[in-house]
Design an enzyme around this catalytic site. Structure first.
Site, PDB file in Angstrom:
ATOM      1  N   ARG A 111       0.760  -1.209  -0.400  1.00  0.00           N
ATOM      2  CA  ARG A 111       0.139  -0.104   0.362  1.00  0.00           C
ATOM      3  C   ARG A 111       1.067   1.176   0.544  1.00  0.00           C
ATOM      4  O   ARG A 111       0.559   2.584  -0.182  1.00  0.00           O
ATOM      5  CB  ARG A 111      -1.086  -0.340   1.298  1.00  0.00           C
ATOM      6  CG  ARG A 111      -2.079  -1.184   1.511  1.00  0.00           C
ATOM      7  CD  ARG A 111      -2.723  -0.819   2.563  1.00  0.00           C
ATOM      8  NE  ARG A 111      -3.594  -1.917   1.992  1.00  0.00           N
ATOM      9  CZ  ARG A 111      -3.543  -3.383   2.625  1.00  0.00           C
ATOM     10  NH1 ARG A 111      -2.149  -3.635   3.124  1.00  0.00           N
ATOM     11  NH2 ARG A 111      -4.084  -4.118   3.189  1.00  0.00           N
ATOM     12  N   HIS A 116       3.119 -14.698   8.441  1.00  0.00           N
ATOM     13  CA  HIS A 116       2.502 -15.276   7.601  1.00  0.00           C
ATOM     14  C   HIS A 116       3.341 -16.067   6.924  1.00  0.00           C
ATOM     15  O   HIS A 116       3.034 -16.049   5.192  1.00  0.00           O
ATOM     16  CB  HIS A 116       2.321 -13.739   6.452  1.00  0.00           C
ATOM     17  CG  HIS A 116       0.707 -13.034   6.877  1.00  0.00           C
ATOM     18  ND1 HIS A 116       1.573 -11.315   6.437  1.00  0.00           N
ATOM     19  CD2 HIS A 116       0.353 -13.153   7.742  1.00  0.00           C
ATOM     20  CE1 HIS A 116      -0.117 -10.731   7.473  1.00  0.00           C
ATOM     21  NE2 HIS A 116      -0.829 -11.559   8.060  1.00  0.00           N
ATOM     22  N   CYS A 140       1.002 -35.593   0.526  1.00  0.00           N
ATOM     23  CA  CYS A 140       1.784 -35.864   1.496  1.00  0.00           C
ATOM     24  C   CYS A 140       2.179 -34.689   2.256  1.00  0.00           C
ATOM     25  O   CYS A 140       2.622 -35.720   3.839  1.00  0.00           O
ATOM     26  CB  CYS A 140       2.728 -36.814   1.171  1.00  0.00           C
ATOM     27  SG  CYS A 140       4.147 -36.148   0.458  1.00  0.00           S
ATOM     28  N   SER A 168       4.316  -0.962   8.316  1.00  0.00           N
ATOM     29  CA  SER A 168       3.398  -1.603   8.235  1.00  0.00           C
ATOM     30  C   SER A 168       2.479  -0.546   8.576  1.00  0.00           C
ATOM     31  O   SER A 168       2.312  -0.012   9.443  1.00  0.00           O
ATOM     32  CB  SER A 168       3.331  -2.762   9.266  1.00  0.00           C
ATOM     33  OG  SER A 168       1.706  -3.670   9.089  1.00  0.00           O
TER      34      SER A 168
END
Ligand code: NAD
Length: 227
Positions: free
Chosen positions: A23, A106, A117, A172
């Site tokens: 962003r 994340h 598997c 952030s």
């Protein structure tokens, strides 16, 4: 005075390493819609198309090196001033800068797991679609895609944030849920982010400067030198 400080980082800490955020001013959002390109739906709808975008991103991650902000955080951890780094990033630059205590809420982009598997496979750009070396099953990345539930590291991150006297948010936008609520668990919040965030009003320290400039200044103030 904080006896237990944790850091929460986002894509903005890696822009100085040449990796676009979502962003920010040069964000990936301007080229593609990550909600689509990096979603569970996109993966199952068309794995080949998904991996075309994914491996391009991985190539950019592989070329990047940790910058002064990653190195400063690693130094602060080494001296005991930071107890845990919680990152939303999937580029492994904190580890490459030397950070030891890390929650990758994340996941990581460099590994995948077989949907059949469960075997782990390193992911390297080149294959059109990665298949399992053990059983031939389809491999998906070990990142939290849009539409996935949160991994165990997120529970650890919640506990660490709740223990913290101070959480320092770096790079952030604090718009991605549930990670954006982690700061509210700590006693106090500090923010270094180029642009305003929804939590600015609650911060005891707020800077809208670049992290790769602010964090080395903090080290200098503390008479410390990054590697
Ligand atoms: P975001 O893109 O939503 O926000 C990044 C913020 O960083 C922006 O507000 C921007 O103003 C700021 N910023 C940009 N350059 C900066 C700098 N040099 N110094 C300080 N601040 C700077 O990122 P987010 O909050 O991490 O959420 C996006 C999601 O995207 C996360 O889930 C993350 O996993 C993923 N992502 C990861 C990477 C990576 O691993 N490097 C890259 C892109 C996206």
């Amino acid at each position: 005075m904080s006896n237990y400080t944790v850091v929460l980082t986002g894509a903005g800490i890696s822009t100085a390493s040449g990796i676009p955020d979502f962003r920010g001013p040069q964000g990936l959002w301007k080229q593609v819609d990550p909600f689509d390109a990096l979603s569970v739906n996109a993966f199952y709808r068309d794995p080949k198309k998904f991996y075309q975008f994914y491996f391009q991103m991985l190539k950019d991650f592989s070329k990047a090196s940790p910058n002064k902000a990653h190195l400063a955080i690693s130094k602060l951890e080494e001296t005991g001033l930071i107890k845990m780094v919680i990152t939303q990033n999937i580029d492994e630059l904190h580890q490459r800068a030397g950070t030891k205590n890390i929650c990758e809420i994340h996941g990581t982009s460099f590994k995948g797991f077989c949907l059949n598997c469960g075997r782990i496979k390193p992911l390297t750009p080149g294959e059109l679609i990665p298949y399992c070396d053990n059983c031939g099953g389809l491999v998906r990345p070990q990142v939290v895609l849009f539409g996935d539930s949160m991994p165990d590291d997120y529970l650890l991150a919640e506990k660490e944030a709740a223990k913290a006297d101070l959480i320092l948010v770096v790079g952030s936008s604090l718009q991605v849920s549930p990670a954006c609520y982690l700061p509210l668990r700590a006693k106090e919040i500090a923010i270094i982010n180029l642009e305003p965030t929804p939590f600015d009003a609650q911060a005891v320290f707020l800077s809208h400067n670049k992290a790769e400039l602010d964090l080395p200044q903090l080290l200098e103030f503390l008479n410390l030198e990054a590697k």
